[in-house]
Design a protein around this motif. Structure first.
Motif, PDB file in Angstrom:
ATOM      1  N   PRO A 136       0.853  -1.197   0.000  1.00 31.57           N
ATOM      2  CA  PRO A 136       0.000   0.000   0.000  1.00 31.57           C
ATOM      3  C   PRO A 136       0.890   1.250   0.000  1.00 31.57           C
ATOM      4  N   GLU A 137       0.441   2.308  -0.649  1.00 30.09           N
ATOM      5  CA  GLU A 137       1.287   3.487  -0.860  1.00 30.09           C
ATOM      6  C   GLU A 137       1.869   4.047   0.436  1.00 30.09           C
ATOM      7  N   LEU A 138       1.038   4.175   1.460  1.00 31.56           N
ATOM      8  CA  LEU A 138       1.514   4.743   2.722  1.00 31.56           C
ATOM      9  C   LEU A 138       2.548   3.827   3.373  1.00 31.56           C
ATOM     10  N   THR A 139       2.294   2.529   3.363  1.00 29.44           N
ATOM     11  CA  THR A 139       3.235   1.567   3.950  1.00 29.44           C
ATOM     12  C   THR A 139       4.565   1.619   3.207  1.00 29.44           C
ATOM     13  N   ARG A 140       4.513   1.671   1.875  1.00 34.53           N
ATOM     14  CA  ARG A 140       5.740   1.745   1.071  1.00 34.53           C
ATOM     15  C   ARG A 140       6.507   3.020   1.382  1.00 34.53           C
ATOM     16  N   LYS A 141       5.792   4.144   1.446  1.00 32.71           N
ATOM     17  CA  LYS A 141       6.443   5.432   1.713  1.00 32.71           C
ATOM     18  C   LYS A 141       7.142   5.400   3.078  1.00 32.71           C
ATOM     19  N   ILE A 142       6.448   4.892   4.089  1.00 31.73           N
ATOM     20  CA  ILE A 142       7.018   4.823   5.440  1.00 31.73           C
ATOM     21  C   ILE A 142       8.235   3.903   5.454  1.00 31.73           C
ATOM     22  N   PHE A 143       8.126   2.750   4.801  1.00 32.03           N
ATOM     23  CA  PHE A 143       9.242   1.811   4.758  1.00 32.03           C
ATOM     24  C   PHE A 143      10.455   2.438   4.071  1.00 32.03           C
ATOM     25  N   GLU A 144      10.226   3.102   2.939  1.00 26.02           N
ATOM     26  CA  GLU A 144      11.334   3.717   2.204  1.00 26.02           C
ATOM     27  C   GLU A 144      11.980   4.845   3.006  1.00 26.02           C
ATOM     28  N   LEU A 145      11.186   5.627   3.720  1.00 22.91           N
ATOM     29  CA  LEU A 145      11.754   6.683   4.566  1.00 22.91           C
ATOM     30  C   LEU A 145      12.613   6.075   5.668  1.00 22.91           C
ATOM     31  N   SER A 146      12.154   4.963   6.217  1.00 25.66           N
ATOM     32  CA  SER A 146      12.901   4.320   7.301  1.00 25.66           C
ATOM     33  C   SER A 146      14.176   3.658   6.793  1.00 25.66           C
ATOM     34  N   ARG A 147      14.060   2.892   5.718  1.00 17.42           N
ATOM     35  CA  ARG A 147      15.196   2.075   5.286  1.00 17.42           C
ATOM     36  C   ARG A 147      16.140   2.778   4.301  1.00 17.42           C
ATOM     37  N   LEU A 162       1.257  10.603  11.581  1.00 18.40           N
ATOM     38  CA  LEU A 162       0.815   9.391  12.272  1.00 18.40           C
ATOM     39  C   LEU A 162       1.549   9.249  13.595  1.00 18.40           C
ATOM     40  N   SER A 163       1.066   8.349  14.436  1.00 17.05           N
ATOM     41  CA  SER A 163       1.753   8.080  15.701  1.00 17.05           C
ATOM     42  C   SER A 163       2.963   7.182  15.440  1.00 17.05           C
ATOM     43  N   VAL A 164       3.891   7.168  16.380  1.00 19.64           N
ATOM     44  CA  VAL A 164       5.073   6.301  16.271  1.00 19.64           C
ATOM     45  C   VAL A 164       4.629   4.839  16.205  1.00 19.64           C
ATOM     46  N   ASP A 165       3.604   4.474  16.975  1.00 20.44           N
ATOM     47  CA  ASP A 165       3.101   3.095  16.944  1.00 20.44           C
ATOM     48  C   ASP A 165       2.583   2.722  15.556  1.00 20.44           C
ATOM     49  N   SER A 166       1.918   3.659  14.891  1.00 23.91           N
ATOM     50  CA  SER A 166       1.422   3.401  13.531  1.00 23.91           C
ATOM     51  C   SER A 166       2.588   3.215  12.567  1.00 23.91           C
ATOM     52  N   ILE A 167       3.631   4.023  12.750  1.00 20.40           N
ATOM     53  CA  ILE A 167       4.822   3.894  11.897  1.00 20.40           C
ATOM     54  C   ILE A 167       5.418   2.493  12.071  1.00 20.40           C
ATOM     55  N   LYS A 168       5.542   2.055  13.324  1.00 20.90           N
ATOM     56  CA  LYS A 168       6.101   0.717  13.593  1.00 20.90           C
ATOM     57  C   LYS A 168       5.235  -0.363  12.965  1.00 20.90           C
ATOM     58  N   SER A 173       4.605  -4.477   8.891  1.00 20.84           N
ATOM     59  CA  SER A 173       3.800  -5.048   7.797  1.00 20.84           C
ATOM     60  C   SER A 173       4.624  -5.148   6.515  1.00 20.84           C
ATOM     61  N   ALA A 174       5.393  -4.099   6.224  1.00 21.42           N
ATOM     62  CA  ALA A 174       6.221  -4.095   5.015  1.00 21.42           C
ATOM     63  C   ALA A 174       7.272  -5.194   5.081  1.00 21.42           C
ATOM     64  N   LEU A 175       7.927  -5.330   6.226  1.00 21.57           N
ATOM     65  CA  LEU A 175       8.957  -6.364   6.371  1.00 21.57           C
ATOM     66  C   LEU A 175       8.371  -7.762   6.220  1.00 21.57           C
ATOM     67  N   ALA A 176       7.191  -7.976   6.792  1.00 18.58           N
ATOM     68  CA  ALA A 176       6.543  -9.289   6.670  1.00 18.58           C
ATOM     69  C   ALA A 176       6.225  -9.598   5.209  1.00 18.58           C
ATOM     70  N   LYS A 177       5.703  -8.599   4.483  1.00 23.47           N
ATOM     71  CA  LYS A 177       5.366  -8.796   3.065  1.00 23.47           C
ATOM     72  C   LYS A 177       6.618  -9.052   2.231  1.00 23.47           C
ATOM     73  N   LEU A 178       7.671  -8.262   2.469  1.00 31.31           N
ATOM     74  CA  LEU A 178       8.917  -8.447   1.726  1.00 31.31           C
ATOM     75  C   LEU A 178       9.525  -9.814   2.017  1.00 31.31           C
ATOM     76  N   ARG A 179       9.522 -10.192   3.289  1.00 29.68           N
ATOM     77  CA  ARG A 179      10.068 -11.495   3.671  1.00 29.68           C
ATOM     78  C   ARG A 179       9.317 -12.598   2.949  1.00 29.68           C
ATOM     79  N   ASP A 180       8.001 -12.480   2.893  1.00 32.09           N
ATOM     80  CA  ASP A 180       7.184 -13.494   2.248  1.00 32.09           C
ATOM     81  C   ASP A 180       7.427 -13.514   0.736  1.00 32.09           C
TER      82      ASP A 180
END
Length: 195
Positions: A136-147, A162-168, A173-180
């Motif tokens: 999802p676009e937001l998840t991808r954006k957050i993951f790319e900003l982090s990594r 968003l809250s820090v908990d939402s970011i985590k 979620s992104a890591l689980a999808k990529l791992r899979d």
């Protein structure tokens, strides 16, 4: 939340106030505790986040027979030890792969224009990008900003609102999808080089 028993009952029943108490009262100290083991604050935060997430996932089976603080500290310590085991095994596999690739690369370089490692790297890059694009676009954006931009959770939270908990949650979620998505790719590499 008054007593520790009430907090534990709240955790078991999925009470958000109990989890808020757990996070507010223990998260920071647990991150410092984990960082003493892993010597990396980001990894420490990830480990503590995993412990708290695991409590949420297995809340109905939660069995705390001693103090909550002791239970959390033991869980974090065990996760740190598991992290080291995974890291050591990962380093062993990387070392074995590098050795095997160097041996095979000489053979393949003679027959092909490009070294095998470059072809594999390009294939991995394509699969990684394809997997990222499916997020999802937001998840991808957050993951790319982090990594890829090395931003901390708090910085990403400010940017996204968003809250820090939402970011985590999005990063997990992104890591689980990529791992899979990428696990079959690594299995193929393993089979290619070791069988």
């Amino acid at each position: 939340m008054c007593t520790e028993n009430e907090i534990i009952k709240g955790l078991k029943s999925g009470d958000e106030d109990a989890y808020k108490y757990l996070y507010d009262s223990h998260y920071g100290a647990l991150c410092l505790y984990a960082a003493q083991y892993v010597k990396d604050s980001f990894i420490a935060e990830t480990i503590v986040g995993d412990v708290i997430f695991n409590i949420w996932q297995k809340r109905e089976e939660l069995n705390i027979n001693y103090s909550l603080r002791s239970y959390l500290a033991k869980s974090v310590k065990n996760q740190c030890l598991n992290y080291f085991v995974r890291q050591n095994r990962l380093e062993e596999i990387k070392s074995e792969l590098k050795t095997e690739m160097k041996l095979n690369e000489a053979y393949y370089e003679g027959e092909y224009t490009y070294p095998l490692s470059r072809i594999i790297e390009e294939e991995l890059d394509l699969k990684l990008q394809d997997s990222l694009n499916k997020l999802p676009e937001l998840t991808r954006k957050i993951f790319e900003l982090s990594r890829f931009s090395d931003m901390k959770y708090q910085e990403i939270a400010k940017i996204t609102g968003l809250s820090v908990d939402s970011i985590k949650y999005h990063i997990k979620s992104a890591l689980a999808k990529l791992r899979d998505d990428l696990k079959n790719c690594f299995i193929t590499l393993f089979l290619l080089f070791f069988l």
